[in-house]
Design an enzyme around this catalytic site. Sequence first.
Site, mmCIF file in Angstrom:
data_model
loop_
_atom_site.group_PDB
_atom_site.id
_atom_site.type_symbol
_atom_site.label_atom_id
_atom_site.label_comp_id
_atom_site.label_asym_id
_atom_site.label_seq_id
_atom_site.Cartn_x
_atom_site.Cartn_y
_atom_site.Cartn_z
ATOM 1 N N ARG A 250 -10.508 3.151 -11.114
ATOM 2 C CA ARG A 250 -9.794 3.104 -9.494
ATOM 3 C C ARG A 250 -8.255 3.267 -9.487
ATOM 4 O O ARG A 250 -7.857 3.753 -9.220
ATOM 5 C CB ARG A 250 -10.590 2.061 -8.791
ATOM 6 C CG ARG A 250 -10.506 2.011 -7.304
ATOM 7 C CD ARG A 250 -9.329 1.517 -6.887
ATOM 8 N NE ARG A 250 -8.969 0.064 -7.112
ATOM 9 C CZ ARG A 250 -7.838 -0.523 -6.876
ATOM 10 N NH1 ARG A 250 -7.085 0.174 -6.030
ATOM 11 N NH2 ARG A 250 -7.825 -1.750 -7.364
ATOM 12 N N ASP A 251 -7.981 1.702 -9.880
ATOM 13 C CA ASP A 251 -6.623 1.464 -9.484
ATOM 14 C C ASP A 251 -5.811 2.364 -10.518
ATOM 15 O O ASP A 251 -4.580 2.692 -9.966
ATOM 16 C CB ASP A 251 -6.060 0.013 -9.916
ATOM 17 C CG ASP A 251 -4.839 -0.607 -9.264
ATOM 18 O OD1 ASP A 251 -4.527 0.221 -8.567
ATOM 19 O OD2 ASP A 251 -4.747 -1.776 -9.493
ATOM 20 N N HIS B 113 -4.394 -10.156 -11.522
ATOM 21 C CA HIS B 113 -4.218 -8.502 -11.637
ATOM 22 C C HIS B 113 -2.684 -8.322 -11.660
ATOM 23 O O HIS B 113 -2.090 -8.130 -10.602
ATOM 24 C CB HIS B 113 -4.933 -8.177 -10.141
ATOM 25 C CG HIS B 113 -5.080 -6.361 -9.970
ATOM 26 N ND1 HIS B 113 -5.976 -5.762 -9.923
ATOM 27 C CD2 HIS B 113 -3.774 -5.647 -9.680
ATOM 28 C CE1 HIS B 113 -5.713 -4.569 -9.611
ATOM 29 N NE2 HIS B 113 -4.343 -4.567 -9.573
ATOM 30 N N HIS C 12 0.574 -5.896 -12.738
ATOM 31 C CA HIS C 12 0.843 -4.702 -13.267
ATOM 32 C C HIS C 12 2.127 -4.792 -13.924
ATOM 33 O O HIS C 12 2.473 -5.998 -13.877
ATOM 34 C CB HIS C 12 1.537 -3.876 -11.938
ATOM 35 C CG HIS C 12 0.109 -3.230 -11.163
ATOM 36 N ND1 HIS C 12 0.068 -1.728 -10.845
ATOM 37 C CD2 HIS C 12 -0.956 -3.995 -10.335
ATOM 38 C CE1 HIS C 12 -1.179 -1.694 -10.145
ATOM 39 N NE2 HIS C 12 -1.426 -2.940 -9.837
ATOM 40 N N CYS D 226 0.627 2.097 -8.076
ATOM 41 C CA CYS D 226 0.198 2.205 -6.625
ATOM 42 C C CYS D 226 0.820 2.842 -5.711
ATOM 43 O O CYS D 226 2.245 3.066 -5.607
ATOM 44 C CB CYS D 226 0.560 0.500 -6.305
ATOM 45 S SG CYS D 226 0.089 0.263 -4.309
ATOM 46 N N ASN E 124 -1.404 -1.081 -14.153
ATOM 47 C CA ASN E 124 -1.875 -2.416 -14.647
ATOM 48 C C ASN E 124 -1.520 -2.714 -16.058
ATOM 49 O O ASN E 124 -1.453 -1.958 -16.842
ATOM 50 C CB ASN E 124 -3.295 -2.314 -14.264
ATOM 51 C CG ASN E 124 -3.646 -2.237 -12.909
ATOM 52 O OD1 ASN E 124 -3.791 -1.205 -12.575
ATOM 53 N ND2 ASN E 124 -3.786 -3.448 -12.249
HETATM 54 P P1 HMG Z 1 -6.159 4.688 9.993
HETATM 55 O O1 HMG Z 1 -5.281 5.895 9.848
HETATM 56 O O2 HMG Z 1 -5.390 3.576 10.443
HETATM 57 O O3 HMG Z 1 -7.452 4.726 10.345
HETATM 58 O O4 HMG Z 1 -6.286 4.415 8.122
HETATM 59 P P2 HMG Z 1 -8.235 6.020 11.261
HETATM 60 O O5 HMG Z 1 -9.799 5.044 11.252
HETATM 61 O O6 HMG Z 1 -7.440 6.493 11.983
HETATM 62 O O7 HMG Z 1 -8.671 6.870 9.878
HETATM 63 C C1 HMG Z 1 -7.645 7.828 9.430
HETATM 64 C C2 HMG Z 1 -8.292 8.977 8.702
HETATM 65 O O8 HMG Z 1 -9.114 8.283 7.649
HETATM 66 C C3 HMG Z 1 -9.682 9.620 9.566
HETATM 67 O O9 HMG Z 1 -9.544 11.136 8.983
HETATM 68 C C4 HMG Z 1 -10.714 8.914 9.145
HETATM 69 O O10 HMG Z 1 -11.825 9.665 9.260
HETATM 70 C C5 HMG Z 1 -10.572 8.671 7.691
HETATM 71 P P3 HMG Z 1 -8.929 12.112 9.633
HETATM 72 O O11 HMG Z 1 -9.197 12.035 11.114
HETATM 73 O O12 HMG Z 1 -7.332 11.900 9.772
HETATM 74 O O13 HMG Z 1 -9.394 13.555 8.901
HETATM 75 N N1 HMG Z 1 -11.261 7.403 7.286
HETATM 76 C C6 HMG Z 1 -12.009 7.533 6.168
HETATM 77 N N2 HMG Z 1 -12.380 8.211 5.269
HETATM 78 C C7 HMG Z 1 -13.248 7.926 4.163
HETATM 79 N N3 HMG Z 1 -13.711 6.780 4.087
HETATM 80 C C8 HMG Z 1 -13.233 5.878 5.089
HETATM 81 C C9 HMG Z 1 -12.247 6.077 5.916
HETATM 82 N N4 HMG Z 1 -11.897 5.488 6.926
HETATM 83 C C10 HMG Z 1 -11.187 6.231 7.776
HETATM 84 N N5 HMG Z 1 -13.310 4.539 4.601
HETATM 85 C C11 HMG Z 1 -7.554 3.447 6.327
HETATM 86 C C12 HMG Z 1 -6.956 3.052 7.834
HETATM 87 C C13 HMG Z 1 -7.755 1.951 6.050
HETATM 88 C C14 HMG Z 1 -8.642 4.191 6.545
HETATM 89 C C15 HMG Z 1 -6.428 4.153 5.318
HETATM 90 O O14 HMG Z 1 -5.146 3.206 5.821
HETATM 91 C C16 HMG Z 1 -6.795 4.008 4.109
HETATM 92 O O15 HMG Z 1 -7.984 4.610 3.875
HETATM 93 N N6 HMG Z 1 -6.103 3.433 3.321
HETATM 94 C C17 HMG Z 1 -6.383 2.988 1.872
HETATM 95 C C18 HMG Z 1 -5.313 3.143 0.924
HETATM 96 C C19 HMG Z 1 -5.680 2.896 -0.451
HETATM 97 O O16 HMG Z 1 -6.585 3.246 -1.001
HETATM 98 N N7 HMG Z 1 -4.524 2.013 -1.073
HETATM 99 C C20 HMG Z 1 -4.906 1.827 -2.351
HETATM 100 C C21 HMG Z 1 -5.723 0.611 -2.670
HETATM 101 S S1 HMG Z 1 -4.845 -1.201 -2.576
HETATM 102 C C22 HMG Z 1 -4.414 -1.255 -4.079
HETATM 103 O O17 HMG Z 1 -4.160 -0.532 -4.967
HETATM 104 C C23 HMG Z 1 -3.970 -2.726 -4.482
HETATM 105 C C24 HMG Z 1 -4.838 -3.472 -5.360
HETATM 106 O O18 HMG Z 1 -5.145 -2.744 -6.541
HETATM 107 C C25 HMG Z 1 -4.422 -4.640 -5.723
HETATM 108 C C26 HMG Z 1 -2.930 -4.954 -6.370
HETATM 109 O O19 HMG Z 1 -2.477 -3.968 -7.020
HETATM 110 O O20 HMG Z 1 -2.167 -5.876 -5.830
HETATM 111 C C27 HMG Z 1 -6.398 -3.549 -4.796
HETATM 112 MG MG MG Z 2 -3.362 -2.796 -8.293
#
Ligand code: HMG
Ligand code: MG
Length: 313
Positions: A15-16, A207, A209, A240, A249
């Site tokens: 995933r990450d 966690h 990086h 990220c 990571n």
């Molecule tokens: P938004 O634009 O505020 O929300 O996004 P929305 O409800 O308007 O949805 C936008 C679009 O996403 C729409 O599609 C929705 O249908 C779709 P469009 O109409 O534009 O075609 N949508 C979805 N599609 C699939 N599954 C869903 C979903 N929800 C909405 N569940 C939202 C808000 C949270 C959805 C968006 O910003 C998002 O998906 N963000 C995720 C980003 C991400 O994956 N980041 C990486 C993970 S975090 C990380 O890596 C850190 C970590 O490792 C810890 C660390 O390293 O410290 C965990």
């Molecule tokens: Mg991470």
Amino acid sequence: MSLPKRVQIVEVGPRDGLQNETAILSVEAKAELIEALARAGLTRIEAGSFVSPTAAPQMATTRDLLQLLGPRPNLRLSVLVPNLRGLCAALAAGAKEVAVFAAATESFSRRNINCSIAESLDRFFKVVAEARRQGVGVRGYVSCALGCPYEGAVAPRRTAAVARALKDMGCGEISLGDTIGVGTPLAARALVETVAEEIGLESLAVHFHDTYGQALANIFACLEVGVAVIDASVGGLGGCPYAPGASGNVATEDVVYMLNGMGVETGVDLDALLEAGVSVARRLGRAPKSAVARASASNEAKRRAIQAFEAQA
Ligand code: HMG
Ligand code: MG
């Protein structure tokens, strides 16, 4: 000095790691990676996420991946979900564990999930309640636990407040993410101590990086104060997408090598893990980023050279 006797590794590479690789692996290749990691003895693996496919196109096939893998009674496979929609999709695909992800800073929260910290916590409250109602365990991440690409250094109490909120809503484990890898050992330890005062040490994971090459030192500093759950990514995959310049990571191989050397049990077979790392790196068209993989490759090259020399002599 006291270290935990045994450490649980949470493998986050599928995933990450993969969410930030340019090449998008097929569902079959991802399943192969997860199978290889499980054969190496990893029992906790983050398989993917149910987020917007625009935000992370690499993760768009997570549903198919879970379906291909099928039920795995001996494996704790988890997936990241940003909202109720993601949770429903994850449950429908058979997920038995999920993770929610909040941030310690407003800027990162906005960039990563397009809402404030408070709004994200409201959203996650509903996600966690529903997951638990369905008997599904939830992990909570706090991103930018030590530093933020937009706001700089982050005070431990800010991270602790978000960790506390996630714990209070029912997350069974909280993983503190040094998303951009800026932490150093004493800061990492101070963070763990501050958060542990709020929520206890038993439910904490770290966690790191490895952007500045501090991840192993940070892990060691946290082990010394009793942290026993460590996130890592095979081959040092990833980074990220919302944290420019952040590297992957810490590599799982390097963590296992360090823990083996200190007599801390992980249940992971380093050779099998190295194979998994080499194989996924090959699919991505590059060498694994782990130091142990590089050292092993160079030992292997030396061994071959000696054999060739002896055969000629
Ligand atoms: P938004 O634009 O505020 O929300 O996004 P929305 O409800 O308007 O949805 C936008 C679009 O996403 C729409 O599609 C929705 O249908 C779709 P469009 O109409 O534009 O075609 N949508 C979805 N599609 C699939 N599954 C869903 C979903 N929800 C909405 N569940 C939202 C808000 C949270 C959805 C968006 O910003 C998002 O998906 N963000 C995720 C980003 C991400 O994956 N980041 C990486 C993970 S975090 C990380 O890596 C850190 C970590 O490792 C810890 C660390 O390293 O410290 C965990
Ligand atoms: Mg991470």
